[in-house]
Scaffold this motif. Sequence first.
Motif, mmCIF file in Angstrom:
data_model
loop_
_atom_site.group_PDB
_atom_site.id
_atom_site.type_symbol
_atom_site.label_atom_id
_atom_site.label_comp_id
_atom_site.label_asym_id
_atom_site.label_seq_id
_atom_site.Cartn_x
_atom_site.Cartn_y
_atom_site.Cartn_z
ATOM 1 N N GLY A 284 20.729 22.941 0.228
ATOM 2 C CA GLY A 284 19.444 23.405 0.731
ATOM 3 C C GLY A 284 18.276 22.991 -0.147
ATOM 4 O O GLY A 284 17.113 23.208 0.216
ATOM 5 N N GLY A 285 18.568 22.382 -1.302
ATOM 6 C CA GLY A 285 17.513 21.900 -2.186
ATOM 7 C C GLY A 285 17.132 20.469 -1.863
ATOM 8 O O GLY A 285 17.538 19.891 -0.847
ATOM 9 N N SER A 286 16.361 19.850 -2.748
ATOM 10 C CA SER A 286 15.914 18.480 -2.550
ATOM 11 C C SER A 286 15.691 17.835 -3.911
ATOM 12 O O SER A 286 15.631 18.529 -4.933
ATOM 13 C CB SER A 286 14.614 18.457 -1.733
ATOM 14 N N TYR A 287 15.570 16.509 -3.927
ATOM 15 C CA TYR A 287 15.307 15.778 -5.160
ATOM 16 C C TYR A 287 13.896 15.209 -5.118
ATOM 17 O O TYR A 287 13.494 14.587 -4.128
ATOM 18 C CB TYR A 287 16.323 14.658 -5.357
ATOM 19 N N ALA A 288 13.143 15.435 -6.186
ATOM 20 C CA ALA A 288 11.770 14.953 -6.281
ATOM 21 C C ALA A 288 11.694 13.799 -7.267
ATOM 22 O O ALA A 288 12.149 13.924 -8.413
ATOM 23 C CB ALA A 288 10.840 16.076 -6.731
ATOM 24 N N VAL A 289 11.142 12.694 -6.824
ATOM 25 C CA VAL A 289 10.787 11.593 -7.715
ATOM 26 C C VAL A 289 9.283 11.672 -7.939
ATOM 27 O O VAL A 289 8.506 11.793 -6.984
ATOM 28 C CB VAL A 289 11.164 10.226 -7.121
ATOM 29 N N VAL A 290 8.879 11.637 -9.197
ATOM 30 C CA VAL A 290 7.469 11.763 -9.569
ATOM 31 C C VAL A 290 7.059 10.503 -10.321
ATOM 32 O O VAL A 290 7.729 10.102 -11.283
ATOM 33 C CB VAL A 290 7.245 13.000 -10.465
ATOM 34 N N ARG A 291 5.979 9.864 -9.892
ATOM 35 C CA ARG A 291 5.504 8.644 -10.547
ATOM 36 C C ARG A 291 3.983 8.716 -10.686
ATOM 37 O O ARG A 291 3.274 9.030 -9.729
ATOM 38 C CB ARG A 291 5.851 7.404 -9.720
ATOM 39 N N ARG A 292 3.498 8.431 -11.876
ATOM 40 C CA ARG A 292 2.048 8.254 -12.058
ATOM 41 C C ARG A 292 1.766 6.774 -11.848
ATOM 42 O O ARG A 292 2.191 5.922 -12.638
ATOM 43 C CB ARG A 292 1.606 8.690 -13.449
ATOM 44 N N ILE A 293 1.048 6.463 -10.780
ATOM 45 C CA ILE A 293 0.785 5.071 -10.408
ATOM 46 C C ILE A 293 -0.714 4.817 -10.508
ATOM 47 O O ILE A 293 -1.500 5.309 -9.702
ATOM 48 C CB ILE A 293 1.278 4.773 -8.981
ATOM 49 N N ARG A 294 -1.104 4.070 -11.522
ATOM 50 C CA ARG A 294 -2.525 3.719 -11.668
ATOM 51 C C ARG A 294 -2.864 2.572 -10.718
ATOM 52 O O ARG A 294 -2.126 1.589 -10.631
ATOM 53 C CB ARG A 294 -2.841 3.343 -13.120
ATOM 54 N N MET A 295 -3.959 2.731 -10.016
ATOM 55 C CA MET A 295 -4.426 1.693 -9.100
ATOM 56 C C MET A 295 -5.479 0.843 -9.800
ATOM 57 O O MET A 295 -6.399 1.384 -10.427
ATOM 58 C CB MET A 295 -5.030 2.329 -7.850
ATOM 59 N N LEU A 296 -5.356 -0.445 -9.695
ATOM 60 C CA LEU A 296 -6.348 -1.360 -10.283
ATOM 61 C C LEU A 296 -7.491 -1.500 -9.278
ATOM 62 O O LEU A 296 -7.631 -2.504 -8.566
ATOM 63 C CB LEU A 296 -5.703 -2.705 -10.598
#
Length: 441
Positions: A284-296
Motif C-alpha cells: 500500500g506504500g510507494s517509492y519516491a525518487v527525488v531529484r534537484r534539477i537545475r534548469m539552464l
Amino acid sequence: MTTTASSSGGTSGADGRTDSGSGPEPTETLELSRRRLLGTVGAAGAAGLVVGAAGGAIGVAAAQDDPPAALSSLGSASVAFRDERAKQQAGITTPLQARGHLVAFDLAPGAGRKEAAALLRRWSRTAEELMAGRTPAADTGVALDAGPSSLTVTFGFGRTFFDRTGLTAHRPVQLEPLPDFSSDELDAGRSNGDLWIQIGSDDALVAFHALRALQKEAGSTARLRWQMNGFNRTPGATASPMTARNLMGQVDGTNNPKPADPDFDERIFVGRDAGSGPYAWMRGGSYAVVRRIRMLLDDWEKQPLSKQEKVIGRRKADGAPLTGGDEHTTMDLDKNGPDGLPVIPADAHARIAAPESNQGAAMLRRPFSFHDGFRDDGAPDAGLLFVCWQADPLRSFIPIQRKLDRGDALSPFLRHEASGLFAVPPAAVAGGYVGQPLLEG
C-alpha cells in the motif's frame, strides 16, 4: 464528486481534501486553534468593531464566546492524515500545492530502532494535528491565524535507515542505490538520507510552520541532512484548473497517470507482491525518487519557440502534442511531416518519456519548482524539485531515466544536482504512527 465524512465534521472529496465544519476543532492545548483565531479576526473586521483601545477587549470577548466565521475555501481545505479507504499517505495523489518543503534527516550517532520509533510517533502525532488545522502544544505561533490550507506531510525511509536501525532484513530490493547517469552532477551532501519528509500547503506560512514543528520534534534523535524549498502556482490563479507550468514555461505533467486509470494503483502503489514476509510493511506504500534539477534558463530562453517545442515535443502555448489536438490528445508518434521526418522528433522529451516508448512504464510526477537566488555568473539557481512516485523504481524511473540519459534533447538544458530514493510506507492506522509495522513488527 463522491464525498465521505471527515473527522472534523466536514466532507472530503476523492482527492482527500475536506472543507471544515462550522465549529472549531477540539484541542487539548490552551492556545486558540488556528481556524478559531482567523474566524474571530474576520468577524470583528467585518463588523467594524475593532477600533482603537477598545479593540483588544472586544477581540478577546469574541474569541472566547463567539463561533468563528468561515475561512476562505483556500484556507479551510484540509487533507486527512489517514484515509481508511485509500490507505496511502497524503501528499502522493493530493493535488499539487502552492508551497512545498523537502527535508532529509540522518539519525544521530547512538540512535537506533527504539529512538526512531519514538521519533516517528512524535512526528505522526504532530503532522495529524497540523493537517487538521489544530495547534499543537509548545507551538511557535507562526500559523495561528490560518486554516490547514491543504497541508500534507509525507514520511519516507532511505536505504541507510535500515542499517542504522538493524532492519536490513526488511529493506526492499527497490531501495538499491540509483545508478549513475551521465547528466548527474550530484552533491552528496544534498542527496539521500535516513529519513525524508515532504511538506506541501497552499499557504507559505502553514508550510513553514509544519517544517519548523517537525524539525524541533527531531530533537537529539535526528540531525538535518538537507532541506529544499519549492513552489507551484496558487490554486485559483487561473480561470480554470489546469496542468502546472515549470520554469521553462512548459505545461508539465500532462501525461501523468490518472487515479481513474484501471492500472493506476498497480503502477503507483506496492501491491500483493510485497507478500506477508519481511517486506509486507510496504504493502500500500510507494517509492519516491527525488531529484534537484537545475534548469539552464539563460540557454533555454535564447532558443526560438520552434526549437523549444521540438525539444519538448509539445506546443508551449497549450501543451498539445506537435501532432495536433489539445493538451490531452494522444501523441501520434508515427506521424511524419512533409519532409518525411517524425513530427515529434525522435529525441523529443515527451516521446522518450512516454509510456508508449517504455513498454508501459510510468510514474506519477509531483514536482515543485525552486529558485534559490542567482549563481556567481548571474544565472538563476532555479529549476525543478522533481518528485515521482511508483510501485517499483526498478521498472519505472530507472529505465525511463536511462533512456532519457542516452538521447533526450532536453538534457543539454538541465543539470541533475541532488538525488534520493525513499520507501514511503502506507498511512498510519488509527492510534498508530507511520512505519509502525516496520519498526515494531
